[in-house]
Design a protein around this motif. Structure first.
Motif, PDB file in Angstrom:
ATOM      1  N   UNK A  33       0.862  -1.184   0.000  1.00 17.41           N
ATOM      2  CA  UNK A  33       0.000   0.000   0.000  1.00 17.41           C
ATOM      3  C   UNK A  33       0.896   1.230   0.000  1.00 17.41           C
ATOM      4  N   UNK A  34       0.539   2.239  -0.779  1.00 17.77           N
ATOM      5  CA  UNK A  34       1.391   3.420  -0.900  1.00 17.77           C
ATOM      6  C   UNK A  34       0.563   4.694  -0.725  1.00 17.77           C
ATOM      7  N   UNK A  35       0.819   5.424   0.374  1.00 16.68           N
ATOM      8  CA  UNK A  35       0.234   6.748   0.618  1.00 16.68           C
ATOM      9  C   UNK A  35      -1.290   6.772   0.421  1.00 16.68           C
ATOM     10  N   UNK A  36      -1.960   5.794   1.027  1.00 20.41           N
ATOM     11  CA  UNK A  36      -3.415   5.718   0.921  1.00 20.41           C
ATOM     12  C   UNK A  36      -4.043   6.752   1.849  1.00 20.41           C
ATOM     13  N   UNK A  37      -4.918   7.572   1.289  1.00 21.37           N
ATOM     14  CA  UNK A  37      -5.588   8.615   2.062  1.00 21.37           C
ATOM     15  C   UNK A  37      -7.065   8.662   1.678  1.00 21.37           C
ATOM     16  N   UNK A  38      -7.939   8.616   2.680  1.00 24.02           N
ATOM     17  CA  UNK A  38      -9.374   8.802   2.466  1.00 24.02           C
ATOM     18  C   UNK A  38     -10.025   8.993   3.821  1.00 24.02           C
ATOM     19  N   UNK A  39     -11.310   9.307   3.837  1.00 20.51           N
ATOM     20  CA  UNK A  39     -12.032   9.504   5.085  1.00 20.51           C
ATOM     21  C   UNK A  39     -13.408   8.860   5.008  1.00 20.51           C
ATOM     22  N   UNK A  40     -13.926   8.459   6.173  1.00 21.86           N
ATOM     23  CA  UNK A  40     -15.259   7.855   6.284  1.00 21.86           C
ATOM     24  C   UNK A  40     -16.144   8.821   7.047  1.00 21.86           C
ATOM     25  N   UNK A  41     -17.231   9.217   6.414  1.00 17.34           N
ATOM     26  CA  UNK A  41     -18.159  10.145   7.069  1.00 17.34           C
ATOM     27  C   UNK A  41     -19.003   9.417   8.115  1.00 17.34           C
ATOM     28  N   UNK A  42     -19.431  10.116   9.174  1.00  9.65           N
ATOM     29  CA  UNK A  42     -20.355   9.491  10.131  1.00  9.65           C
ATOM     30  C   UNK A  42     -21.655   9.079   9.449  1.00  9.65           C
ATOM     31  N   UNK A  43     -22.192   7.943   9.876  1.00  4.58           N
ATOM     32  CA  UNK A  43     -23.488   7.454   9.403  1.00  4.58           C
ATOM     33  C   UNK A  43     -23.534   7.300   7.882  1.00  4.58           C
ATOM     34  N   UNK A  44     -22.436   6.829   7.284  1.00  2.54           N
ATOM     35  CA  UNK A  44     -22.390   6.651   5.838  1.00  2.54           C
ATOM     36  C   UNK A  44     -21.746   5.302   5.500  1.00  2.54           C
ATOM     37  N   UNK A  45     -21.822   4.927   4.223  1.00  5.87           N
ATOM     38  CA  UNK A  45     -21.190   3.707   3.741  1.00  5.87           C
ATOM     39  C   UNK A  45     -20.133   4.094   2.711  1.00  5.87           C
ATOM     40  N   UNK A  46     -18.894   3.731   2.994  1.00  3.79           N
ATOM     41  CA  UNK A  46     -17.797   3.961   2.055  1.00  3.79           C
ATOM     42  C   UNK A  46     -17.459   2.642   1.369  1.00  3.79           C
ATOM     43  N   UNK A  47     -17.494   2.624   0.051  1.00  7.77           N
ATOM     44  CA  UNK A  47     -17.130   1.441  -0.702  1.00  7.77           C
ATOM     45  C   UNK A  47     -15.685   1.507  -1.163  1.00  7.77           C
ATOM     46  N   UNK A  48     -14.979   0.386  -1.045  1.00  2.28           N
ATOM     47  CA  UNK A  48     -13.609   0.275  -1.559  1.00  2.28           C
ATOM     48  C   UNK A  48     -13.612  -0.831  -2.605  1.00  2.28           C
ATOM     49  N   UNK A  49     -13.181  -0.505  -3.821  1.00  2.00           N
ATOM     50  CA  UNK A  49     -13.235  -1.472  -4.912  1.00  2.00           C
ATOM     51  C   UNK A  49     -11.908  -1.531  -5.644  1.00  2.00           C
ATOM     52  N   UNK A  50     -11.602  -2.696  -6.170  1.00  2.00           N
ATOM     53  CA  UNK A  50     -10.389  -2.908  -6.949  1.00  2.00           C
ATOM     54  C   UNK A  50     -10.290  -4.378  -7.304  1.00  2.00           C
TER      55      UNK A  50
END
Length: 626
Positions: free
Chosen positions: A26-43
Motif C-alpha cells: 500500500x502506498x500513501x493511501x488517504x481517504x475519510x469515512x463520514x459518520x453514518x455513511x457507507x464507504x465502498x472500496x473497490x479494486x
C-alpha cells in the motif's frame, strides 16, 4: 471535500520484507469515512483491498510493516495503540467481518452460544433470556433457516453461506459505530446478498453505524455505498461520491473496471444455435433423498428431499447453466452427475451409458470422460505437493502416461490453461486464486474429458479473473468440443457463458429456457425474483419492490403440498396451494412449472437511465484507446 470524519486514513503505506527486499503493498493511501455513511472500496484481486481493510482495525502483523501514515478513529491513532488498547474498541465500537468465515469460530462450541457470550461480555448486565433472544432475532434477520434450532448447532453443521451470515451477526451484535466488511457478499447467492445489503443499510440508518464495504463487485458497491474509493496496485486512483463515479468516472483504471462489469441486460448473452450434435449428458427423473437424525427424538429419522425428479439434456459442445439459491439441491445434483453418489431413482447417461450401472474398471474409465471443478481454489489442491505432480496425478491413477512422456503431457496441459512451465516443480504457495483455479483446470484437462461440471468454480474470483477464465473455457470448448454444466449463483457469469439455463428451487427444476428467454422474459416468479435481487450497475426489468423475497425456502423435510414456491410467491392463487404444477413447455426448449401466465405477472420494464447507456459506450471506448 469531506469535513466530518469518523475515521480518516492519512498517507498509509505498508510493505512486506526488510531492507532492499522490502516491497510496497500500500502506498500513501488517504481517504475519510463520514459518520453514518457507507464507504465502498473497490479494486481487482491483488489491489490491496483486504490488507487495507485489516489495517483499519490494526491487524497488520509481521512480515507486513506499516512504514508510514495513521488511521485516526475519533481523534485516536489506531495503529499506535497497544493490543490491549485496541482490544477495548475492536469487537465493540469497531467490528470486522472477513470473506472467509470457516475458521473464525471455535468448532467445539455452538454458534449461537459463542455470539451470546460475546454479547454478555460487552453488556454483562443483560439477562440471559434477552441475550439469547437478541442473537436468535439477528440470526433470523440474516435469514439463517430455523434460527432458534440453529442457535445450538456447531460451526461444522453450517454451510459456508450460513457461516458468513453468522459472522455478520457476530459483528452486528454490539451495534458498532464502525463496521469493516471485507467481500462479505461474494460467497452468498443473490437473494441472501440482497437481504444482507438491506440489513446493513438498516443498521446504518437505525444505529448510525458507519460502514467500510470492501468488494470486487461494482454492482454491489453501487447498491450500498454513498462514497467510493478505487484502489489499484495499493494506490488510491480515484475517490468520489457513488453516483459521480458511476456516471462520470475520471481515472482510466476506473473506466476500465466499469467497462469490465458483466452486463445482464445491456449486452447480448450466449445465444443458442441449432445443434444437431448427439446428446452427451442425459438426465432423466433423477431424485435423491437423505435420512438425517431428528434433533427432537432419540430414534426417529427424517427424510430430506434434496433432488426431486430433475430432467434435462446437454448436447456436445453446449453450455448449460444451473442457477438457484443455496440449499436448492445444485451441489447434490453435481455429486450425482459426477458419480460421487448414486441417485435413488432416475438415469444419468453420458454418451448413452447409464453411469449408475457401471462398476470397477468400467466406472473408472467413464470417469475419465467427465470432471468436476470445485469452488475453493485453496483447499481443492494440496499445499504440500508440487504443481506438476498435482496435475499429473490423474494420469498416474488412470495409467495413461509412462514416466517418459508424463512430464510433457503435464507441460501441454499447463500451457493450454495459461500456466508457465517454470511452475512445474513449485508448490502452490504464493499463487493467486485465479492461478490456483488454472491448476485445477489443467488437472481436469490432462485427461481430455468430454464433460466439465463447474460447481461454483468461479465464485471466489473477482470479475476480471472470472472474465479471463471464461475466455479460457470458451477456447477449450472451441478446440475440444467440451460440454459444460455451470452450477452457480452468479447470474452475470451464467448470462455471459451459457446458451441454455435451468432454474432450480427446492430440489426441482422450475424453469428451463434459452439465455434470452430466462433473462428477458422468464415465466416463473422465482426466476424473476433472482433477477430482481442481483447487484448490477444497470436498471433492472424486474423491480425488487415487486419480487424481492423475505424468509427462507420451506424445510426440505416437510415440503408443502401444492406448488413448493407458494409460501414465498407474491402472486400466489388458490390453485397454487392445492396443485403442484408440472414443468410444461412454452416452446421447443422453454418450459416452466407455474400455474400463472405471463399476463398474471408485472410487465418487465427497464427504467430509463439516459446517462448509463452513454457511460457504457464511453467507458468501452476509453478502454479501447488505452
Amino acid at each position: 471535500m469531506l469535513t466530518e470524519k469518523l475515521l480518516s486514513v492519512e498517507n498509509l503505506s505498508i510493505s512486506i520484507g526488510e531492507g532492499e527486499l522490502a516491497r510496497p503493498l500500500l502506498s500513501n493511501v488517504t481517504f475519510a469515512v463520514r459518520p453514518k455513511s457507507v464507504l465502498g472500496i473497490i479494486g481487482e484481486s491483488g489491489s490491496g483491498k483486504t490488507l487495507l481493510s485489516r489495517a483499519l482495525v490494526n491487524w497488520v502483523r509481521p512480515p507486513l510493516r506499516v512504514t508510514s501514515g495513521r488511521v485516526i478513529y475519533r481523534e485516536r491513532d489506531l495503529l499506535s495503540m497497544s493490543e490491549s488498547e485496541i482490544g477495548t474498541l475492536r469487537g465493540r465500537e469497531i467490528a470486522y467481518v472477513g470473506s472467509n468465515p470457516t475458521t473464525a469460530l471455535d468448532p467445539t462450541v455452538p454458534v449461537g452460544h459463542q455470539i451470546e457470550e460475546k454479547l454478555r461480555a460487552i453488556d454483562p448486565g443483560l439477562p440471559r433470556e434477552q441475550t439469547r433472544k437478541r442473537v436468535i432475532d439477528l440470526l433470523d434477520a440474516v435469514r439463517i433457516p430455523s434460527a432458534r434450532a440453529r442457535f445450538d448447532e456447531y460451526p461444522f453443521q453450517f454451510s459456508g453461506g450460513m457461516m458468513q451470515r453468522a459472522m455478520i451477526v457476530d459483528a452486528l451484535i454490539s451495534n458498532p459505530k464502525l463496521l469493516v466488511a471485507d467481500n462479505i457478499t461474494q460467497p452468498l447467492d443473490v437473494t441472501v446478498a440482497a437481504q444482507i445489503l438491506r440489513l446493513l443499510r438498516d443498521l446504518q440508518t437505525d444505529f448510525g453505524t458507519s460502514i467500510v464495504f470492501v468488494s470486487s463487485s461494482f454492482g454491489t458497491i453501487v447498491d450500498i455505498a454513498d462514497d467510493v474509493v478505487v484502489l489499484d496496485k495499493g494506490t488510491v486512483v480515484e475517490a468520489q461520491e457513488t453516483r459521480a463515479i458511476q456516471h462520470s468516472p475520471e481515472h482510466p483504471y476506473t473506466k476500465e473496471l466499469l467497462a469490465k462489469v458483466p452486463r445482464l441486460w445491456h449486452q447480448v448473452g450466449n445465444i443458442p444455435v441449432p445443434n444437431s450434435d448427439p446428446v452427451v449428458l442425459d438426465v432423466r427423473d433423477v431424485a435423491k433423498t437423505y435420512e438425517v437424525k431428528d434433533r427432537k427424538s432419540l430414534f426417529k429419522k427424517n427424510r430430506v428431499q434434496a433432488v426431486r425428479g430433475v430432467s434435462f439434456e446437454i448436447r456436445r459442445g453446449e453450455s448449460l447453466g444451473l442457477i438457484g439459491e443455496s440449499g436448492c439441491g445444485k451441489s447434490t445434483l453435481s455429486r450425482l452427475l459426477s458419480s460421487l453418489e448414486a441417485p435413488d431413482r432416475g438415469e444419468i447417461k453420458i454418451d448413452g451409458v447409464d453411469v449408475a450401472t457401471l462398476r470397477g474398471e468400467a466406472l473408472l474409465g467413464m470417469r475419465r470422460r467427465f470432471q468436476l471443478l470445485l469452488q475453493d481454489p485453496y483447499n481443492s489442491i494440496p499445499s504440500h505437493v508440487s504443481i506438476g505432480a498435482t496435475i499429473a496425478e490423474p494420469l498416474r491413477i488412470h495409467g495413461l502416461a509412462s514416466s517418459r512422456d508424463l512430464r510433457q503431457r503435464v507441460y501441454d496441459a499447463m500451457a493450454e490453461v495459461g500456466l508457465s512451465s517454470d511452475l512445474y516443480d513449485s508448490l502452490p504457495v504464493g499463487l493467486s486464486a485465479g492461478q490456483r483455479q488454472r491448476v485445477n483446470i489443467a488437472r481436469a484437462m490432462v485427461l481430455k474429458p468430454s464433460v466439465l461440471i463447474l460447481d461454483e468454480t468461479l465464485s471466489a474470483l473477482d470479475q476480471v479473473e472470472q472474465a479471463k477464465l471464461l475466455d479460457l473455457f470458451d477456447d477449450l470448448q472451441r478446440k475440444h468440443g467440451i460440454t459444460y454444466l455451470y452450477i452457480s449463483h452468479d447470474l452475470a457469469m451464467v448470462r455471459r457463458a451459457c446458451a441454455k439455463i435451468a432454474v432450480m428451487y427446492l430440489g426441482r427444476i422450475v424453469e428451463l429456457g434459452d439465455n434470452a428467454t430466462i433473462f428477458d422474459n422468464p415465466a416463473h416468479p422465482y426466476t424473476r425474483t433472482l433477477l430482481s435481487s442481483v447487484s448490477t450497475v444497470e436498471a433492472k426489468p424486474f423491480l425488487p419492490s415487486d419480487y424481492l423475497l423475505e424468509g427462507e425456502p420451506p424445510d426440505p423435510i416437510q415440503i408443502p403440498s401444492g406448488c413448493s414456491f407458494q409460501s414465498r410467491c407474491p402472486f400466489v392463487v388458490e390453485t397454487c396451494r392445492r396443485q403442484d404444477p408440472l414443468l410444461e413447455a412454452r416452446s421447443d426448449w422453454d418450459a416452466a412449472a407455474c400455474h400463472l401466465g405471463l399476463e398474471d405477472l408485472p410487465a418487465a420494464s427497464i427504467e430509463k437511465q439516459p446517462s448509463l447507456g452513454g457511460l457504457l459506450e464511453t467507458a468501452n471506448n476509453s478502454v479501447e484507446r488505452l
